[in-house]
Scaffold this active site. Sequence first.
Site, PDB file in Angstrom:
ATOM      1  N   ARG A 110       1.367  -1.160  -0.052  1.00  0.00           N
ATOM      2  CA  ARG A 110      -0.038  -0.172   0.119  1.00  0.00           C
ATOM      3  C   ARG A 110       1.033   1.478   0.142  1.00  0.00           C
ATOM      4  O   ARG A 110       1.838   1.189   1.053  1.00  0.00           O
ATOM      5  CB  ARG A 110      -0.972  -0.132   1.073  1.00  0.00           C
ATOM      6  CG  ARG A 110      -1.981   1.054   1.211  1.00  0.00           C
ATOM      7  CD  ARG A 110      -3.182   0.869   2.264  1.00  0.00           C
ATOM      8  NE  ARG A 110      -1.919   0.841   3.381  1.00  0.00           N
ATOM      9  CZ  ARG A 110      -2.871   0.594   5.108  1.00  0.00           C
ATOM     10  NH1 ARG A 110      -4.458   0.993   4.830  1.00  0.00           N
ATOM     11  NH2 ARG A 110      -2.486   0.933   6.160  1.00  0.00           N
ATOM     12  N   THR A 114      -0.540   7.870  -0.834  1.00  0.00           N
ATOM     13  CA  THR A 114      -2.369   7.520  -2.237  1.00  0.00           C
ATOM     14  C   THR A 114      -3.084   6.641  -1.313  1.00  0.00           C
ATOM     15  O   THR A 114      -4.109   6.632  -1.553  1.00  0.00           O
ATOM     16  CB  THR A 114      -1.690   7.306  -3.155  1.00  0.00           C
ATOM     17  OG1 THR A 114      -1.228   6.424  -3.154  1.00  0.00           O
ATOM     18  CG2 THR A 114      -1.625   8.490  -4.321  1.00  0.00           C
ATOM     19  N   ASP A 206      -0.820  -3.792  13.069  1.00  0.00           N
ATOM     20  CA  ASP A 206      -0.424  -3.877  11.671  1.00  0.00           C
ATOM     21  C   ASP A 206      -0.396  -5.665  12.023  1.00  0.00           C
ATOM     22  O   ASP A 206       0.463  -6.452  12.029  1.00  0.00           O
ATOM     23  CB  ASP A 206       0.599  -3.441  11.600  1.00  0.00           C
ATOM     24  CG  ASP A 206       1.107  -4.340   9.904  1.00  0.00           C
ATOM     25  OD1 ASP A 206       1.561  -5.403   9.471  1.00  0.00           O
ATOM     26  OD2 ASP A 206       1.320  -3.384   9.392  1.00  0.00           O
ATOM     27  N   ASP A 209       3.374  -7.525  11.033  1.00  0.00           N
ATOM     28  CA  ASP A 209       4.179  -7.491  11.769  1.00  0.00           C
ATOM     29  C   ASP A 209       4.414  -8.305  13.598  1.00  0.00           C
ATOM     30  O   ASP A 209       4.868  -8.330  13.602  1.00  0.00           O
ATOM     31  CB  ASP A 209       3.723  -6.124  12.381  1.00  0.00           C
ATOM     32  CG  ASP A 209       5.211  -5.274  11.599  1.00  0.00           C
ATOM     33  OD1 ASP A 209       5.637  -5.936  10.195  1.00  0.00           O
ATOM     34  OD2 ASP A 209       4.610  -3.673  11.662  1.00  0.00           O
TER      35      ASP A 209
END
Length: 215
Positions: A110, A114, A206, A209
Site C-alpha cells: 500500500r 495515496t 499491523d 508485523d
Amino acid sequence: MSETNTRMAPIVVDHPLVQHKLTRLRQASTSTAGFRRLTRELSLLLCYEATRDLPTEAVEIETPVESTTGRTLSGKKLCFISILRAGNGILDGMLDLVPAARVGHIGLYRDHDTLEAIEYYMKLPDDVAERDCIVVDPMLATGHSAAAAIDRVKAAGVTNIIFVCLLGAPEGMDYMAARHPDVKIVTCSIDRGLNEKGYIVPGLGDAGDRLFGTR
C-alpha cells in the site's frame, strides 16, 4: 457466480469460539507465537464458514458394518489465494481443513500517501480459472489491496470468489461492494472504522508485523 449490481451482505461469524479467539488476538500482550496460533485457529473456523455452500453428491461406500450412502464434495476444486505477506498467516489453518487445495500468491503493498495498492508479484495455478477461489488477507481496511487482488484473479478467468479476512472496516466493506459486488466477504468482525493513517480501529495492529515478529 456472475457479477451483478446487487451488494452481497458480508458474513460476520459470531460463534462464541471465534469471538473469544478474536479478543485474545486483539490484545497487545499476545505474543508472536500466540498471535500465529490464534490466527491459524481462526482461519480454520472462517474456512468452515466460507465453504459452507460447497456442492456435494451422493456416493455408495462400505463401512466396517454395512453399505451406506454418504456425501462427498463435487463441482469445482478450490484454490486459496494469499495477499502477501500477511495473507500467508491465514493459509495454514485453511490448508488444515482443505489440504488438497491449490495455493496462489499476489504481492501487493500500500502506497502510504495515496493508499493505493501496488503489485510486485503474482503466481497463480495454471488451472485457476477452473477453480473456486478464496482470497485471504487478515485485514480489510480501505479495501484497495483486496479489490486490486480480486481484479487480478478475475482477469485470470475466475468467476466464483470469496474474500476472507479477520477484521474489516466499514470503509473497506463499502469499497469492495462498489468494486466487486459479487464477491462474498467472510470475517470475524466489522470494526468501527479507520484512523487518520488508514488503520482499522480498534483493530489489532499491523497483522503482518504481529505474525512475523517485525513490529
